[in-house]
Design an enzyme around this catalytic site. Structure first.
Site, PDB file in Angstrom:
ATOM      1  N   TYR A 295      -2.326   0.036   9.990  1.00 33.96           N
ATOM      2  CA  TYR A 295      -2.405  -0.503   8.635  1.00 33.96           C
ATOM      3  C   TYR A 295      -1.052  -0.379   7.935  1.00 33.96           C
ATOM      4  O   TYR A 295      -0.543  -1.345   7.358  1.00 33.96           O
ATOM      5  CB  TYR A 295      -3.480   0.251   7.856  1.00 33.96           C
ATOM      6  CG  TYR A 295      -3.559  -0.104   6.396  1.00 33.96           C
ATOM      7  CD1 TYR A 295      -4.022  -1.354   5.989  1.00 33.96           C
ATOM      8  CD2 TYR A 295      -3.181   0.812   5.413  1.00 33.96           C
ATOM      9  CE1 TYR A 295      -4.103  -1.682   4.639  1.00 33.96           C
ATOM     10  CE2 TYR A 295      -3.265   0.493   4.064  1.00 33.96           C
ATOM     11  CZ  TYR A 295      -3.719  -0.751   3.685  1.00 33.96           C
ATOM     12  OH  TYR A 295      -3.792  -1.069   2.349  1.00 33.96           O
TER      13      TYR A 295
ATOM     14  N   SER B  98       0.839  -1.205   0.000  1.00 33.21           N
ATOM     15  CA  SER B  98       0.000   0.000   0.000  1.00 33.21           C
ATOM     16  C   SER B  98       0.866   1.243   0.000  1.00 33.21           C
ATOM     17  O   SER B  98       1.955   1.255   0.586  1.00 33.21           O
ATOM     18  CB  SER B  98      -0.894   0.013   1.245  1.00 33.21           C
ATOM     19  OG  SER B  98      -1.537   1.266   1.383  1.00 33.21           O
TER      20      SER B  98
END
Length: 214
Positions: free
Chosen positions: A122, A109
């Site tokens: 995250y 990501s």
């Protein structure tokens, strides 16, 4: 090709149909990759049905935004259980089953590059997966196997559209040199290159796929 899914059987069926329309073969298999036994069984199914394992793409992911001050141990565990441990286990399976010249791609990501409030857990869990991929690139390299990570920017998936407010999406589009959000096909094209013969010299890299956002 094995198309793994956790709960969305319809999407898995659509993916299989798309592969078959393109002239390929595919099988949808339900497995929770958080479970080491199910992940191992998933890989063994691929080996059994297709005669071996040539490409492994790890695309697990979840995000539950929370500030570090408000985050709990359970939040931390959940992010690493879904975003990191399956990558670790998939890489172990790759060591056992990938044939010479195989390919591994880990979907990470852009959150590991650009910090966002509430995305710390995250980002940390995805960054850990990237580092596992880098280590695997060195360990598997002598067998001609490449391991890379792909870091998407904001990509117009169902999950993003359900969670991202319209004003935030508009702001991201305005900051992206190409003037739009990414599409799943944009990310798929990068993965397709990395697993192709033409991508054989790209190894141990974290590839930015954000349209210039980062």
């Amino acid at each position: 090709m094995i198309v793994n899914y956790h709960s969305d059987a319809v999407a898995a069926k659509d993916a299989v149909a798309a592969v078959e329309r393109a002239g390929g073969q595919a099988t949808a298999v339900q497995a929770d990759v958080r479970d080491a036994t199910q992940l191992s069984s998933l890989v063994k199914t691929a080996v059994t049905e297709y005669g071996g394992l040539d490409v492994l793409v790890s695309n697990t992911g979840m995000a539950r935004p929370t500030t570090l001050a408000e985050a709990t141990d359970e939040d931390l565990e959940l992010h690493f259980a879904i975003n990191t441990r399956p990558v670790f286990r998939a890489l172990k399976e790759a060591v056992l089953h990938l044939r010479h010249g195989g390919r591994v791609v880990v979907i990470s990501s852009g959150a590991t590059v650009v910090a966002h409030p509430g995305a710390g857990l995250y980002a940390a869990s995805k960054a850990a997966a990237e580092q596992l991929a880098r280590a695997a690139a060195h360990e598997l390299g002598p067998r001609g196997i490449t391991v890379n990570s792909v870091l998407p920017g904001a990509t117009r998936t169902d999950a993003l559209q359900a969670q991202m407010p319209a004003d935030v999406a508009a702001s991201i589009r305005s900051q992206t040199p190409l003037g739009r959000l990414g599409e799943p096909a944009d990310i798929a094209a990068v993965v397709a290159f990395l697993v192709s013969d033409e991508g054989a010299w790209v190894n141990g890299q974290s590839i930015h796929a954000s349209g210039g956002l980062f």
